[in-house]
Design a protein around this motif. Sequence first.
Motif, PDB file in Angstrom:
ATOM      1  N   GLU A 114      -1.662  12.433  -7.054  1.00  0.00           N
ATOM      2  CA  GLU A 114      -2.628  13.242  -7.810  1.00  0.00           C
ATOM      3  C   GLU A 114      -3.150  14.427  -7.008  1.00  0.00           C
ATOM      4  N   ASN A 115      -3.143  14.308  -5.688  1.00  0.00           N
ATOM      5  CA  ASN A 115      -3.679  15.373  -4.842  1.00  0.00           C
ATOM      6  C   ASN A 115      -2.593  16.177  -4.129  1.00  0.00           C
ATOM      7  N   ASP A 116      -1.354  16.035  -4.594  1.00  0.00           N
ATOM      8  CA  ASP A 116      -0.232  16.813  -4.076  1.00  0.00           C
ATOM      9  C   ASP A 116      -0.063  16.652  -2.559  1.00  0.00           C
ATOM     10  N   LEU A 117      -0.239  15.410  -2.099  1.00  0.00           N
ATOM     11  CA  LEU A 117      -0.036  15.112  -0.680  1.00  0.00           C
ATOM     12  C   LEU A 117       1.393  14.618  -0.496  1.00  0.00           C
ATOM     13  N   ASP A 118       1.982  14.964   0.623  1.00  0.00           N
ATOM     14  CA  ASP A 118       3.332  14.503   0.916  1.00  0.00           C
ATOM     15  C   ASP A 118       3.296  13.024   1.311  1.00  0.00           C
ATOM     16  N   LEU A 119       4.450  12.505   1.724  1.00  0.00           N
ATOM     17  CA  LEU A 119       4.510  11.143   2.257  1.00  0.00           C
ATOM     18  C   LEU A 119       3.552  11.033   3.442  1.00  0.00           C
ATOM     19  N   PRO A 120       3.081   9.825   3.759  1.00  0.00           N
ATOM     20  CA  PRO A 120       2.228   9.673   4.945  1.00  0.00           C
ATOM     21  C   PRO A 120       2.964  10.146   6.197  1.00  0.00           C
TER      22      PRO A 120
ATOM     23  N   THR B 220      -3.536   4.028  -3.176  1.00  0.00           N
ATOM     24  CA  THR B 220      -3.204   5.064  -2.193  1.00  0.00           C
ATOM     25  C   THR B 220      -2.049   5.933  -2.675  1.00  0.00           C
ATOM     26  N   ARG B 221      -1.003   5.306  -3.239  1.00  0.00           N
ATOM     27  CA  ARG B 221       0.144   6.086  -3.729  1.00  0.00           C
ATOM     28  C   ARG B 221      -0.274   7.062  -4.830  1.00  0.00           C
TER      29      ARG B 221
ATOM     30  N   VAL C 293       0.820  -1.217   0.000  1.00  0.00           N
ATOM     31  CA  VAL C 293       0.000   0.000   0.000  1.00  0.00           C
ATOM     32  C   VAL C 293       0.854   1.266   0.000  1.00  0.00           C
ATOM     33  N   LEU C 294       1.904   1.265   0.812  1.00  0.00           N
ATOM     34  CA  LEU C 294       2.719   2.466   1.026  1.00  0.00           C
ATOM     35  C   LEU C 294       4.191   2.185   0.779  1.00  0.00           C
TER      36      LEU C 294
END
Length: 172
Positions: free
Chosen positions: A149-155, A143-144, A17-18
């Motif tokens: 696509e939503n410009d989120l950083d690493l978890p 999830t990746r 997943v991550l």
Amino acid sequence: MARTLEPLVVGRVIGDVLDPFPPTIKMSVTYNNKQVCNGYELYPSSVTAKPRVEVQGGDLRSFFTLVMTDPDVPGPSDPYLRERLHWIVTDIPGTTDATFGREVVSYEIPKPNIGIHRFVFVLFKQKRRQTVNTPNSRDHFNTRRFAAENDLDLPVAAVFFNAQRETAARRR
């Protein structure tokens, strides 16, 4: 850091997943006052209502996105429908819980049919308060890709629990 990630590696959340990430925020997930711990088994009948998800870090000016997925659909030995999206909440202010965020994909009750499924909660820090693009489907979620696509950083945090189909005897 390695100690925090170890259960995620052993449980193959890191990988399936991550990618590896440095946990920087504490996240607490509870169903009916029972805290979710990595790899613990919960019965589907005990997770029918949305959990309480607390972000224990950041401040009211930082915002987070919560994603819940099942990477073992339809079954863990052949998860060709990986991942199934169960929940997305965005714009959760730091130091609060998911009820202060914006639910963009409603909570779907875990219903594993074949084998033991992992249900993964991932918390991402947002760069700013934003509109997250809602996926077209719950099936074949990634999830990746969603994070990219939503410009989120690493978890910044992740936790998972296991669940399997309940027999009628187990529900009593």
